[in-house]
Design a protein around this motif. Structure first.
Motif, PDB file in Angstrom:
ATOM      1  N   ALA A 145       0.825  -1.207   0.000  1.00 38.54           N
ATOM      2  CA  ALA A 145       0.000   0.000   0.000  1.00 38.54           C
ATOM      3  C   ALA A 145       0.863   1.263   0.000  1.00 38.54           C
ATOM      4  CB  ALA A 145      -0.933  -0.004   1.213  1.00 38.54           C
ATOM      5  N   GLU A 146       1.902   1.261   0.820  1.00 45.00           N
ATOM      6  CA  GLU A 146       2.783   2.431   0.873  1.00 45.00           C
ATOM      7  C   GLU A 146       3.492   2.654  -0.461  1.00 45.00           C
ATOM      8  OE1 GLU A 146       6.812   3.979   3.214  1.00 45.00           O
ATOM      9  OE2 GLU A 146       5.682   2.261   3.982  1.00 45.00           O
ATOM     10  N   GLY A 147       3.966   1.561  -1.053  1.00 43.14           N
ATOM     11  CA  GLY A 147       4.633   1.682  -2.348  1.00 43.14           C
ATOM     12  C   GLY A 147       3.689   2.170  -3.430  1.00 43.14           C
ATOM     13  N   MET A 148       2.453   1.702  -3.410  1.00 43.51           N
ATOM     14  CA  MET A 148       1.473   2.134  -4.401  1.00 43.51           C
ATOM     15  C   MET A 148       1.115   3.602  -4.207  1.00 43.51           C
ATOM     16  SD  MET A 148      -1.100  -1.106  -4.999  1.00 43.51           S
ATOM     17  CE  MET A 148      -1.392  -1.592  -3.308  1.00 43.51           C
ATOM     18  N   TYR A 149       0.952   4.002  -2.958  1.00 44.38           N
ATOM     19  CA  TYR A 149       0.653   5.399  -2.636  1.00 44.38           C
ATOM     20  C   TYR A 149       1.766   6.305  -3.175  1.00 44.38           C
ATOM     21  CZ  TYR A 149      -0.036   9.584   0.277  1.00 44.38           C
ATOM     22  OH  TYR A 149      -0.213  10.883   0.712  1.00 44.38           O
ATOM     23  N   THR A 150       3.002   5.936  -2.907  1.00 43.29           N
ATOM     24  CA  THR A 150       4.142   6.740  -3.356  1.00 43.29           C
ATOM     25  C   THR A 150       4.167   6.844  -4.882  1.00 43.29           C
ATOM     26  OG1 THR A 150       5.435   6.104  -1.420  1.00 43.29           O
ATOM     27  CG2 THR A 150       6.650   6.929  -3.320  1.00 43.29           C
ATOM     28  N   TYR A 151       3.888   5.742  -5.551  1.00 45.52           N
ATOM     29  CA  TYR A 151       3.908   5.734  -7.015  1.00 45.52           C
ATOM     30  C   TYR A 151       2.832   6.649  -7.597  1.00 45.52           C
ATOM     31  CZ  TYR A 151       3.860   3.898 -11.800  1.00 45.52           C
ATOM     32  OH  TYR A 151       3.894   3.773 -13.179  1.00 45.52           O
ATOM     33  N   LEU A 152       1.606   6.529  -7.085  1.00 37.67           N
ATOM     34  CA  LEU A 152       0.510   7.332  -7.636  1.00 37.67           C
ATOM     35  C   LEU A 152       0.681   8.818  -7.329  1.00 37.67           C
ATOM     36  CD1 LEU A 152      -2.539   4.990  -6.894  1.00 37.67           C
ATOM     37  CD2 LEU A 152      -1.554   5.529  -9.140  1.00 37.67           C
ATOM     38  N   VAL A 153       1.111   9.133  -6.119  1.00 38.65           N
ATOM     39  CA  VAL A 153       1.356  10.536  -5.771  1.00 38.65           C
ATOM     40  C   VAL A 153       2.483  11.090  -6.639  1.00 38.65           C
ATOM     41  CG1 VAL A 153       2.181  12.090  -3.953  1.00 38.65           C
ATOM     42  CG2 VAL A 153       0.451  10.359  -3.431  1.00 38.65           C
ATOM     43  N   GLY A 154       3.494  10.267  -6.881  1.00 44.20           N
ATOM     44  CA  GLY A 154       4.597  10.691  -7.731  1.00 44.20           C
ATOM     45  C   GLY A 154       4.181  10.977  -9.151  1.00 44.20           C
ATOM     46  N   ARG A 155       3.096  10.355  -9.597  1.00 45.45           N
ATOM     47  CA  ARG A 155       2.589  10.611 -10.944  1.00 45.45           C
ATOM     48  C   ARG A 155       1.578  11.742 -10.985  1.00 45.45           C
ATOM     49  NH1 ARG A 155       1.190   6.051 -15.093  1.00 45.45           N
ATOM     50  NH2 ARG A 155       1.315   7.971 -16.303  1.00 45.45           N
ATOM     51  N   GLY A 156       1.255  12.320  -9.821  1.00 51.06           N
ATOM     52  CA  GLY A 156       0.410  13.496  -9.816  1.00 51.06           C
ATOM     53  C   GLY A 156      -0.990  13.316  -9.260  1.00 51.06           C
ATOM     54  N   ILE A 157      -1.308  12.133  -8.729  1.00 48.13           N
ATOM     55  CA  ILE A 157      -2.609  11.945  -8.092  1.00 48.13           C
ATOM     56  C   ILE A 157      -2.575  12.607  -6.719  1.00 48.13           C
ATOM     57  CG2 ILE A 157      -4.304  10.269  -7.257  1.00 48.13           C
ATOM     58  CD1 ILE A 157      -3.988  10.346 -10.312  1.00 48.13           C
ATOM     59  N   ALA A 158      -3.604  13.401  -6.402  1.00 55.11           N
ATOM     60  CA  ALA A 158      -3.640  14.128  -5.134  1.00 55.11           C
ATOM     61  C   ALA A 158      -3.652  13.151  -3.954  1.00 55.11           C
ATOM     62  CB  ALA A 158      -4.871  15.020  -5.080  1.00 55.11           C
ATOM     63  N   PRO A 159      -2.808  13.367  -2.955  1.00 54.97           N
ATOM     64  CA  PRO A 159      -2.741  12.449  -1.810  1.00 54.97           C
ATOM     65  C   PRO A 159      -4.085  12.233  -1.122  1.00 54.97           C
ATOM     66  CG  PRO A 159      -0.900  13.975  -1.764  1.00 54.97           C
ATOM     67  CD  PRO A 159      -1.815  14.454  -2.851  1.00 54.97           C
ATOM     68  N   GLU A 160      -4.912  13.281  -1.073  1.00 57.36           N
ATOM     69  CA  GLU A 160      -6.194  13.151  -0.381  1.00 57.36           C
ATOM     70  C   GLU A 160      -7.175  12.238  -1.109  1.00 57.36           C
ATOM     71  OE1 GLU A 160      -6.172  17.229  -2.519  1.00 57.36           O
ATOM     72  OE2 GLU A 160      -4.776  15.986  -1.332  1.00 57.36           O
ATOM     73  N   ARG A 161      -6.867  11.835  -2.323  1.00 58.73           N
ATOM     74  CA  ARG A 161      -7.732  10.912  -3.057  1.00 58.73           C
ATOM     75  C   ARG A 161      -7.354   9.452  -2.801  1.00 58.73           C
ATOM     76  NH1 ARG A 161      -8.056  12.168  -9.263  1.00 58.73           N
ATOM     77  NH2 ARG A 161      -9.841  10.742  -9.073  1.00 58.73           N
ATOM     78  N   ILE A 162      -6.304   9.214  -2.038  1.00 63.21           N
ATOM     79  CA  ILE A 162      -5.789   7.854  -1.875  1.00 63.21           C
ATOM     80  C   ILE A 162      -5.871   7.419  -0.414  1.00 63.21           C
ATOM     81  CG2 ILE A 162      -3.837   6.312  -2.278  1.00 63.21           C
ATOM     82  CD1 ILE A 162      -2.737   8.390  -4.252  1.00 63.21           C
ATOM     83  N   LEU A 163      -6.491   6.265  -0.175  1.00 64.73           N
ATOM     84  CA  LEU A 163      -6.545   5.648   1.147  1.00 64.73           C
ATOM     85  C   LEU A 163      -5.643   4.423   1.141  1.00 64.73           C
ATOM     86  CD1 LEU A 163     -10.415   5.740   1.716  1.00 64.73           C
ATOM     87  CD2 LEU A 163      -8.730   7.454   2.398  1.00 64.73           C
ATOM     88  N   MET A 164      -4.921   4.213   2.230  1.00 69.48           N
ATOM     89  CA  MET A 164      -4.010   3.075   2.310  1.00 69.48           C
ATOM     90  C   MET A 164      -4.547   1.996   3.245  1.00 69.48           C
ATOM     91  SD  MET A 164      -0.050   4.361   2.240  1.00 69.48           S
ATOM     92  CE  MET A 164      -0.161   5.347   3.727  1.00 69.48           C
ATOM     93  N   GLU A 165      -4.621   0.777   2.724  1.00 70.44           N
ATOM     94  CA  GLU A 165      -4.953  -0.404   3.519  1.00 70.44           C
ATOM     95  C   GLU A 165      -3.709  -1.270   3.488  1.00 70.44           C
ATOM     96  OE1 GLU A 165      -5.086  -3.878   4.647  1.00 70.44           O
ATOM     97  OE2 GLU A 165      -5.518  -4.037   2.482  1.00 70.44           O
ATOM     98  N   ASP A 166      -2.994  -1.361   4.609  1.00 71.65           N
ATOM     99  CA  ASP A 166      -1.664  -1.969   4.583  1.00 71.65           C
ATOM    100  C   ASP A 166      -1.526  -3.205   5.481  1.00 71.65           C
ATOM    101  OD1 ASP A 166      -1.786  -0.789   7.056  1.00 71.65           O
ATOM    102  OD2 ASP A 166      -0.016   0.483   6.792  1.00 71.65           O
ATOM    103  N   GLN A 167      -2.627  -3.923   5.706  1.00 72.18           N
ATOM    104  CA  GLN A 167      -2.576  -5.100   6.572  1.00 72.18           C
ATOM    105  C   GLN A 167      -2.900  -6.405   5.846  1.00 72.18           C
ATOM    106  OE1 GLN A 167      -1.519  -4.860   9.838  1.00 72.18           O
ATOM    107  NE2 GLN A 167      -1.105  -2.755   9.168  1.00 72.18           N
TER     108      GLN A 167
END
Length: 246
Positions: A145-167
């Motif tokens: 989840a963290e890796g996916m979040y970093t990738y999408l934010v790095g491509r320009g997706i707003a952080p507030e649009r992304i929720l992380m489920e990491d369990q």
């Protein structure tokens, strides 16, 4: 028939070696080595004319089990290909990106395909939120989840649009834990995963209560596709036995 079985065995061993060399990220490719041994065994049965020596009940049993296995495989693969190109519906409430292996250098190729499909959907549907779902395996530098979040934010997706489920540790948990994160199963969701995995992902989502779940298909590596399709067959059978697809 003996020659055909030997040829099938050779192709199984060859594909096993190819997948090993280009690295699939898991050890399922070894099933092709088992397949090669199986075909060599069948070749020996025909070459030494052992089939006629088997008791009739045993022969009928082998034929029956083989027929059932072939039917189940054809039906399962038909379901997989029926959802192979799913593109989802516009303006979904959420998309859930199912996790795959994270490597030290970033998302694996399989996961990058999923993330690129999610990125395209999010860019085209600006009100849709995204859940990235996946825990951290023993061979991963961070949670998926963290890796996916970093990738999408790095491509320009707003952080507030992304929720992380990491369990979560498997697809069923991806769906169940994501449902808890977004507050229930009454939302319209799209399941983002590779084309060979869409059918099972959507069925698991509907089983979990997402009645309007749909698939969003990402591409996959053609070299691994035979391996993926066979592995997915066993995944479907496992979930059927466990009652996850009913």
């Amino acid at each position: 028939m003996t020659v055909l079985c030997i040829l099938a065995a050779f192709l199984c061993f060859l594909y096993c070696f190819i997948v090993f060399r280009i690295r699939s990220g898991n050890h399922f490719y070894l099933i092709w080595a088992l397949g090669g041994l199986f075909f060599l065994g069948v070749a020996a049965v025909f070459y030494y004319e052992l089939w006629a020596r088997f008791p009739m009940p045993l022969r009928r049993g082998i034929i029956g089990v083989t027929a059932v296995g072939v039917i189940l495989f054809v039906v399962a693969e038909g379901c997989i290909f029926a959802h192979y190109g799913d593109k989802g519906r516009p303006d979904l409430d959420y998309i859930i990106v199912l996790g795959a292996q994270m490597k030290p250098a970033g998302p694996s190729v399989v996961l990058k395909f999923r993330l690129d499909a999610a990125y395209d959907y999010l860019m085209a549907n600006e009100d849709t939120l995204c859940v990235v779902s996946g825990g951290q395996g023993s061979n991963e530098p961070c949670s998926e989840a963290e890796g996916m979040y970093t990738y999408l934010v790095g491509r320009g997706i707003a952080p507030e649009r992304i929720l992380m489920e990491d369990q979560s540790t498997d697809t069923s948990e991806n769906i169940a834990f994501s449902a808890a994160l977004i507050g229930g199963t009454d939302k319209d969701v799209g399941i983002v995963t590779n084309n060979f995995h869409v059918f099972r992902g959507v069925m698991l989502a509907r089983h979990a209560g997402f009645e309007n779940a749909c698939g969003i298909s990402a591409r996959s590596n053609i070299y691994f596709q035979p391996n993926n399709l066979v592995r997915e067959f066993f995944g479907i059978m496992k979930d059927l036995v466990c009652g996850n697809l009913l």
